[in-house]
Design an enzyme around this catalytic site. Structure first.
Site, PDB file in Angstrom:
ATOM      1  N   HIS A  98       0.867  -1.182   0.000  1.00 47.15           N
ATOM      2  CA  HIS A  98       0.000   0.000   0.000  1.00 47.15           C
ATOM      3  C   HIS A  98       0.900   1.227   0.000  1.00 47.15           C
ATOM      4  O   HIS A  98       1.702   1.420   0.906  1.00 47.15           O
ATOM      5  CB  HIS A  98      -0.924   0.025   1.208  1.00 47.15           C
ATOM      6  CG  HIS A  98      -1.854   1.202   1.206  1.00 47.15           C
ATOM      7  ND1 HIS A  98      -3.100   1.176   0.602  1.00 47.15           N
ATOM      8  CD2 HIS A  98      -1.709   2.457   1.714  1.00 47.15           C
ATOM      9  CE1 HIS A  98      -3.679   2.352   0.734  1.00 47.15           C
ATOM     10  NE2 HIS A  98      -2.856   3.149   1.403  1.00 47.15           N
ATOM     11  N   CYS A  99       0.771   2.044  -1.035  1.00 46.63           N
ATOM     12  CA  CYS A  99       1.636   3.217  -1.192  1.00 46.63           C
ATOM     13  C   CYS A  99       0.948   4.458  -0.620  1.00 46.63           C
ATOM     14  O   CYS A  99      -0.091   4.876  -1.125  1.00 46.63           O
ATOM     15  CB  CYS A  99       1.952   3.432  -2.672  1.00 46.63           C
ATOM     16  SG  CYS A  99       3.032   4.856  -2.973  1.00 46.63           S
ATOM     17  N   PRO A 100       1.499   5.053   0.440  1.00 49.89           N
ATOM     18  CA  PRO A 100       0.864   6.250   1.012  1.00 49.89           C
ATOM     19  C   PRO A 100       0.947   7.466   0.096  1.00 49.89           C
ATOM     20  O   PRO A 100       0.115   8.366   0.199  1.00 49.89           O
ATOM     21  CB  PRO A 100       1.657   6.467   2.315  1.00 49.89           C
ATOM     22  CG  PRO A 100       2.976   5.811   2.079  1.00 49.89           C
ATOM     23  CD  PRO A 100       2.695   4.637   1.196  1.00 49.89           C
TER      24      PRO A 100
END
Length: 242
Positions: free
Chosen positions: A104-106
């Site tokens: 999951h890429c912030p």
């Protein structure tokens, strides 16, 4: 609709701050190109930045590979573990199960999975070209008789240059990591949590049941669309190894 509008506004603000940094950093360089009558480089650079922004919105808004029949909630967690496809993982942030989950890429506020991983890699490539090109802003440094005056006149440019240099290193590292993962048909989650993944913890430390060679891995990663039944590949490779 309200959540979607808030999400779009946040993405727009992030892109606006990045564009402001690029414009302020490269303004002296672009101005010199204009003074020389060279309009090709400014047009190409602006196109690269625009493409980077478009790819940013693409990877942020597109479906990374959500398993719609196994939507994640705390109440059906047991159901998800029984029915999620191989290489999928539940993302607590997105509250969905994602096929071929990578991470999951912030920064994009979205998962990277089976459907958008190739676009995420392309985004990193274009982003690296944009931020590396921005490092040419050193040509806009103004000379002064004393170092105090020099620093006072160039402090903003130096700060922007330092930020861009850091961005370049980070993007380059991410680009190299994801190129390597694509070449061996692995994911960040599988690479970092190998001992905790059921279908990998019984394999040797260097064994990857999904690896079909660099060429096939890259061709499949870049050119094949749609979902893949990884269970079949896993069974075929593991049975073949035995």
């Amino acid at each position: 609709q309200r959540l979607f509008k808030t999400y779009i506004v946040r993405l727009f603000k992030q892109c606006k701050s990045l564009l402001s940094l690029f414009i302020n950093l490269t303004h002296p360089y672009l101005r010199k190109c204009q003074e020389r009558g060279d309009l090709v480089q400014p047009v190409v650079f602006s196109s690269v930045v625009l493409l980077s922004v478009l790819l940013y919105f693409t990877v942020s808004l597109m479906d990374p590979g959500f398993v719609l029949d196994a939507a994640a909630t705390a109440l059906n967690w047991y159901f998800i573990n029984l029915n999620q496809p191989m290489r999928a993982r539940h993302c607590k942030t997105c509250e969905h199960c994602v096929r071929r989950f990578d991470h999951h890429c912030p920064w994009i506020d979205n998962c990277v999975g089976e459907r958008n991983h190739k676009w995420f890699l392309l985004y990193l490539c274009v982003q690296f070209v944009a931020v590396s090109w921005g490092l040419q802003a050193s040509s806009g440094v103004v000379f002064a008789p004393t170092w105090q005056q020099w620093f006072s006149q160039n402090r903003f440019l130096l700060g922007a240059f330092a930020v861009t240099a850091v961005f370049s290193v980070v993007v380059l590292l991410l680009l190299c990591i994801h190129l390597f993962l694509a070449s061996v048909n692995s994911t960040t989650w599988e690479f970092m949590s190998r001992q905790r993944i059921v279908y990998l913890k019984h394999c040797d430390s260097e064994e990857n049941p999904f690896d079909r060679g660099v060429f096939c891995n890259l061709w499949h990663f870049c050119c094949v669309c749609g979902t893949v039944a990884w269970e079949r590949i896993y069974v075929r490779r593991t049975n073949g190894a035995k």
